[in-house]
Design an enzyme around this catalytic site. Structure first.
Site, short mmCIF file in Angstrom:
data_model
loop_
_atom_site.label_atom_id
_atom_site.label_comp_id
_atom_site.label_asym_id
_atom_site.label_seq_id
_atom_site.Cartn_x
_atom_site.Cartn_y
_atom_site.Cartn_z
CB ALA A 110 -11.68 1.07 2.95
CG HIS A 111 -7.39 0.61 0.22
ND1 HIS A 111 -6.58 -0.50 0.22
CD2 HIS A 111 -8.53 0.25 -0.39
CE1 HIS A 111 -7.21 -1.48 -0.39
NE2 HIS A 111 -8.38 -1.05 -0.77
CG ASN A 112 -7.20 3.85 -3.03
OD1 ASN A 112 -6.24 4.14 -2.33
ND2 ASN A 112 -7.13 3.01 -4.02
CD GLN A 116 -2.88 -1.40 0.46
OE1 GLN A 116 -3.75 -0.55 0.49
NE2 GLN A 116 -2.91 -2.40 -0.41
#
Lengths: 340, 340, 340
Positions: free
Chosen positions: B250-252, B209
């Protein structure tokens, strides 16, 4: 581009090495000795970068991409732009994962090490460990080789952690036995008392919790997730299982191998989950259930019965996915009918 | 009364200063030089106190109140008891917020400062900061002016924090760039790895990541909330957004400006949320969605589709609020019909 | 067997002492002076062990058990295998809880103590306390006798903690007044600002939160649970209430005595909960509700209205359990009818 304030890129790597890492064949205009500097998404990559195509939504970006090399499925090779080297594999995203790990390999320590880490003299720490400042390690705990323990993490008496593990900052581990290559993220709480009471009309008595948490190899546990120790039997997380943030796993739960448990799932006490089960976000499972291998549980499901192997369920109370989708459609039709 | 064990009251302040703070007009029997000592609820206030009326449920308490001055809407002025000074504004609760901040202004440090804070020599700390004991700050991190970092908080290598920020005890920040006047509460985890795996039938590969978390000015992040860093793109929280406790981002994910996200909400990867969106407690959003500006999502909703700007949704799966309410009513009628 | 790496067993104890602890009568072939070494589940117990039968699912294991003594309901005595001593009580599980507490009594400190704990000189610490390394205690805080404070826990200025309390590693307490025999688990966040804003179309103003958290005697609070302090009134948790992991309790909530609140429940601001209320996992309650004594709320319920004393509800929106079960059945029948 990965921000150099945080990330250190390794490499360059030539195409031969990348192909080996990706478990892929060289295709397109690829030359084995050609060197590449970094990974990038399709739209941002230039001739010195490695990219990948895994999701068909991005085929247009692939066709226009300036990436020097792209990891793709053989079926997509014909669409590659002229001059692009290819790394052909049936599993492009897995290939990318391995290549990205080559460029960004270091267990990236974000915190200073210090002799102020408060390690009990009877704890044993393997070679190559990085113990963050403020981390405390209790008596007779055993930490394997090449582990990273985050700052202000608390590792209790007698805990065993295998080689190549990472424990995040402010995580708390007690009463647990952990395998190799396990990642425990920031703020996770593992091994505290389960929610065990002998309920009564005037007071609830606390029942001593006498088990442990056993975490097998290659497990990942998300930030601020909680895993209670067993009542006498252990709570067990099987090898290769990945658990997201803010998940609750109650005492005596046994999770099989290779499961994927998304954020905010709650699993009640003594439920047994097979191998390669997928559980969507915010799903809840009551206690003492048996969930078969490769079952899939949709997000926000409320599971109150056992699930057979391979079955997909949804809804609350949860039922086989087809039945749930029919219910949703039936109700929608009914409302429309009322309106006409 | 705010317990003096914990709170230090400023003041006294005269009515002119209070009116300026509240952005209100003086009304009733108010004299600009009259001084007040503290804030109190309507039922507890005496002649030396400031109170407010915002919710019509409390009109009776207003009529009977002994408060020296009350912040009210002009429409309510006629109901004021004799002798009460008024501060007239269209937005009484916002006026109260500003006045209460005048009486209780200090960034209230609850912990001792100490030179035992473990700050990397290459980190930079602005003037006027209060670094709690046991807090650790990594290499080349930059902390702005007048920040408060709680005890046992962990701030990783390279993190940037703007002026006038507060980070709570035991919070963990890595890979993040934070604006001014941001509040991160106790135990929050920001910047850890997203839940990114290349899934496989035998093992799930971890995907590095490589992004960051970018938090704009005036954001507040609740206790034990988790915000994962991006996969390559960043995870972004827009200016002025307020996030409650135990939320998962969460990511993004990109959250716009001025959003309100209530406790235990979960937002899956890559979903993009517009400005001034309201999300009720325990709602869940799947990944890769687009949520329009000023959309409203009811508590416990399960959002699986994009939402247009300004639309309110409810239910799981979520649908426009009117449709959901009709469904609930249709089912209730159906059950009753069966019973007759 | 409880892993000796983590647990130290007390004893042996004779049957007379066990009977007193369990509040049970000696029955079967029991001799008052006979000594026992430890507790074990029915299937694992031998002649030197104490076991118990509480759930009829385990009658077969009882019949075959080799346990030296078993805590059972008098109605089950006839099924006891020959030679087994019995401890007869109407409440076998509560009896077991007391006996297990006899064998495993020690407040089991998992971490080293150290003079590096960072205690403000104006804090007062009672006799017999165990303060973990890295724990910090603010000015004028008062810790009672025989408390255990985990490593890297943060206890803020002015907090009061009664006798015989345990605060887990990495927990954060501010603005709170805590009674006796309270257990706060790992990573819990108690006393931080509630989610209080004066919302506006351009910016949301933070409203100073001026109350406290008051926790009465014998409460248990789970790992990574969050309890916000009041806005001016206090947030209150009544005596004997047990709260599981990852629960959110918002500002001004008042929970009565003897409640049981399962993991991932969310309770919105100013809701008042009576005594001995049970709330199942992942249930959500909106704000300003009144929940009557002994009400029961099923897992995943979405409670939007007051609940009368003794009523059980389920579903989202929640309704009386019978009505919810009828709805579930009605919809299932409707789908089946459509299919035929």
């Amino acid at each position: 581009m990965a921000d150099p304030r945080f990330y250190l890129v390794a490499g360059p790597f030539n195409l031969r090495k990348l192909a080996t890492a990706a478990e892929a064949e060289i295709g397109g205009s690829g030359e084995p000795e050609q060197a590449f500097l970094d990974v990038r998404p399709l739209a941002e990559a230039g001739p010195e970068h490695v990219s990948f195509l895994d999701n068909k939504l991005y085929v247009d970006e692939f066709i226009k991409s300036r990436a020097g090399v792209c990891i793709v499925h053989p079926d997509s090779a014909v669409k590659a732009p002229a001059g692009m080297a290819l790394l052909l594999t049936e599993e492009p995203y897995r290939g990318y994962a391995r290549v990205a790990d080559l460029f960004y390999p270091v267990l990236n320590n974000q915190f200073p090490t210090s002799n102020q880490a408060l390690i009990d003299p009877c704890a044993s720490i393997g070679e190559g460990c990085h113990i963050g400042v403020g981390a405390t390690i209790g008596a007779s705990a055993e930490i394997g080789k090449n582990c990273s323990i985050g700052p202000n993490a608390s590792i209790g008496k007698g805990c065993v952690i295998g080689d190549d593990c990472a424990v995040g900052p402010n995580a708390s581990l007690t009463y647990c036995i952990i395998g190799a290559r396990v990642i425990v993220h920031t703020g996770a709480s593992i091994g505290q008392d389960g929610f065990g009471f002998a309920l009564g009309p005037e007071e609830h008595l606390k029942v001593p919790q006498l088990g442990r948490v056993v975490i097998e190899d290659d497990v990942e546990i998300g930030a601020n997730t909680t895993i209670d120790r067993g009542t006498g039997p252990d709570t067990v997380i099987g090898a290769g299982t990945k658990i997201d943030n803010l998940v609750q796993i109650a005492h005596n739960v046994r999770v099989g191998k290779g499961c994927v448990i998304v954020s905010q799932v709650g699993i009640s006490g003594s439920t047994v989950i097979g191998d390669f089960v997928m559980i969507g976000g915010q799903a809840g499972l009551t206690g003492h259930l048996k969930i078969g291998n490769a079952a899939q549980i949709a997000a926000q499901s409320g599971v109150m019965r056992d699930i057979d192997p391979g079955v997909t369920v949804g809804g609350s109370p949860a039922k086989p996915m087809r039945d749930w989708l029919k219910e949703v459609a039936t109700i929608e039709r009914l409302v429309k009918k009322k309106e006409n």
